[in-house]
Scaffold this motif. Structure first.
Motif, PDB file in Angstrom:
ATOM      1  N   GLN A   6      -8.317   4.215   5.494  1.00  0.00           N
ATOM      2  CA  GLN A   6      -7.371   3.288   4.875  1.00  0.00           C
ATOM      3  C   GLN A   6      -7.121   2.089   5.802  1.00  0.00           C
ATOM      4  N   ARG A  34      -0.422   3.001  -4.761  1.00  0.00           N
ATOM      5  CA  ARG A  34      -1.811   3.471  -4.826  1.00  0.00           C
ATOM      6  C   ARG A  34      -1.983   4.457  -5.994  1.00  0.00           C
ATOM      7  N   CYS A  82       0.036   3.987   4.970  1.00  0.00           N
ATOM      8  CA  CYS A  82      -1.141   4.851   4.911  1.00  0.00           C
ATOM      9  C   CYS A  82      -0.664   6.296   4.981  1.00  0.00           C
ATOM     10  N   SER A 130      -8.724  -1.793   5.134  1.00  0.00           N
ATOM     11  CA  SER A 130      -7.709  -2.780   4.748  1.00  0.00           C
ATOM     12  C   SER A 130      -7.277  -3.705   5.874  1.00  0.00           C
ATOM     13  N   ASN A 169      -8.085   0.083  -1.218  1.00  0.00           N
ATOM     14  CA  ASN A 169      -8.094  -0.457   0.144  1.00  0.00           C
ATOM     15  C   ASN A 169      -8.563  -1.906   0.153  1.00  0.00           C
ATOM     16  N   GLY A 190       0.778  -1.226   0.000  1.00  0.00           N
ATOM     17  CA  GLY A 190       0.000   0.000   0.000  1.00  0.00           C
ATOM     18  C   GLY A 190       0.805   1.269   0.000  1.00  0.00           C
TER      19      GLY A 190
END
Length: 253
Positions: free
Chosen positions: A148, A101, A129, A152, A108, A96
Motif C-alpha cells: 500500500q 477503500r 494503511c 501510493s 493504491n 485511503g
C-alpha cells in the motif's frame, strides 16, 4: 524531532449543532489542559468545515478533511477537490481510510493521485494503511501493508514524503473494540519505518510521523503512545466525546 499528532476522524457523525458543541468543548479543554507539543487535528464532515474553522483559528488545533478527489476540478458531482479544501483553510486531509477503500473501491493508484493533489495544494495527507483480520491471521499482512505504501507513496521525492503523515490502522480493530497490543503496534510501525528507510534512507524515515488508528481510546492511548515508533493517533469513536478525545491528546502531549 517527529511531529506528535492526534487527529479526530468524526466519520459520518454529528449534526451541525452537535458538532459545534463538540468543537467548542474540545477547543476549551485543549487550551486549558494541554501544554505539550502536540498537533491536534479535527476532521468533521466536509459540509461543516467552513462553519468550524473560525473556532480553531488562533487556537492549538488544525482543521482536517476526511477525503478529497484526485482531480482539481471537473464534472464529478458530489466530490470535493484539494484546491477547494485549501481555499477554506483546511490543513490536513485523510486519504485511503479503509472504509474508503472498502465501500468506495479506492485503489493504491488512485490514492497516489490523491496524495499528489493534496501536496500540490499545500495540504498534509494523513495516508492510511492496514490489513484485515484474515490477512493478520494468515501471516501475509506485512507485505500487503508495505505494498500500500510502495504503490501510493514511493513515487514521491524525499522532500515530498516528509510532508506525508502515515496512519497504520489494522482494519480488524476499527470500530470493533479490538485494539492491537502496544507491542503489535510498535512492531508494525517499526517495520513501516524500515520500509520507508529502504526507499528514502534512515534520516528521511525518522522525520515521518506514523500514527496508530484502530480503537485507540482514553484507556489505551498512553500505553500505545509510549512506544518509540508510535507518534500519535488517528482517533475514531473516541473523538466524538470531548473528554475522551482530550484525554487521548494529553496522553500524547
Amino acid at each position: 524531532m517527529r511531529k506528535k499528532i492526534v487527529a479526530g476522524n468524526w466519520k459520518m457523525n454529528k449534526t451541525a449543532d452537535e458538532g459545534l458543541a463538540l468543537v467548542s468543548e474540545v477547543v476549551n479543554m485543549v487550551n486549558a489542559e494541554v501544554t505539550g507539543d502536540v498537533t491536534v487535528v479535527l476532521c468533521p464532515p466536509a459540509l461543516y468545515l467552513t462553519t468550524y474553522k473560525p473556532y480553531l483559528t488562533g487556537n492549538k488545533l488544525a482543521l482536517g478533511a476526511q477525503n478529497c478527489h484526485e482531480k482539481a476540478s471537473g464534472a464529478y458531482t458530489g466530490e470535493i477537490s484539494a484546491p477547494m479544501l485549501k481555499s477554506i483553510g483546511v490543513d490536513y486531509v485523510i486519504l485511503g481510510h479503509s472504509e474508503r477503500r472498502q465501500y468506495f473501491g479506492e485503489t493504491n493508484a488512485q490514492l497516489a493521485e490523491k496524495v499528489n493533489s493534496a501536496l500540490e495544494n499545500g495540504l498534509t495527507p494523513i495516508f492510511c494503511c492496514g490489513e484485515s483480520l484474515e490477512m493478520r491471521e494468515n501471516g501475509d499482512y506485512l507485505g500487503f501493508v508495505k505494498a500500500q505504501i510502495t504503490e501510493s507513496l514511493f513515487h514521491l521525492t524525499d522532500e515530498q514524503i516528509t510532508k506525508v503523515v502515515i496512519a497504520y490502522e489494522p482494519i480488524w480493530a476499527i470500530g470493533t473494540g479490538l485494539t492491537a497490543t502496544s507491542a503489535q503496534a510498535q512492531d508494525m510501525h517499526f517495520e513501516l519505518r524500515q520500509h520507508l528507510a529502504g526507499q528514502y534512507g534512515d534520516a528521511v524515515a525518522q522525520e515521518i510521523s506514523i500514527l496508530y488508528g484502530g480503537s485507540a481510546n482514553a484507556q489505551n492511548a498512553a500505553e500505545l503512545f509510549a512506544q518509540p515508533d508510535v507518534d500519535g493517533g488517528l482517533i475514531g469513536g473516541a473523538s466524538l466525546k470531548s473528554r475522551d478525545f482530550v484525554t487521548v491528546v494529553k496522553a500524547r502531549a
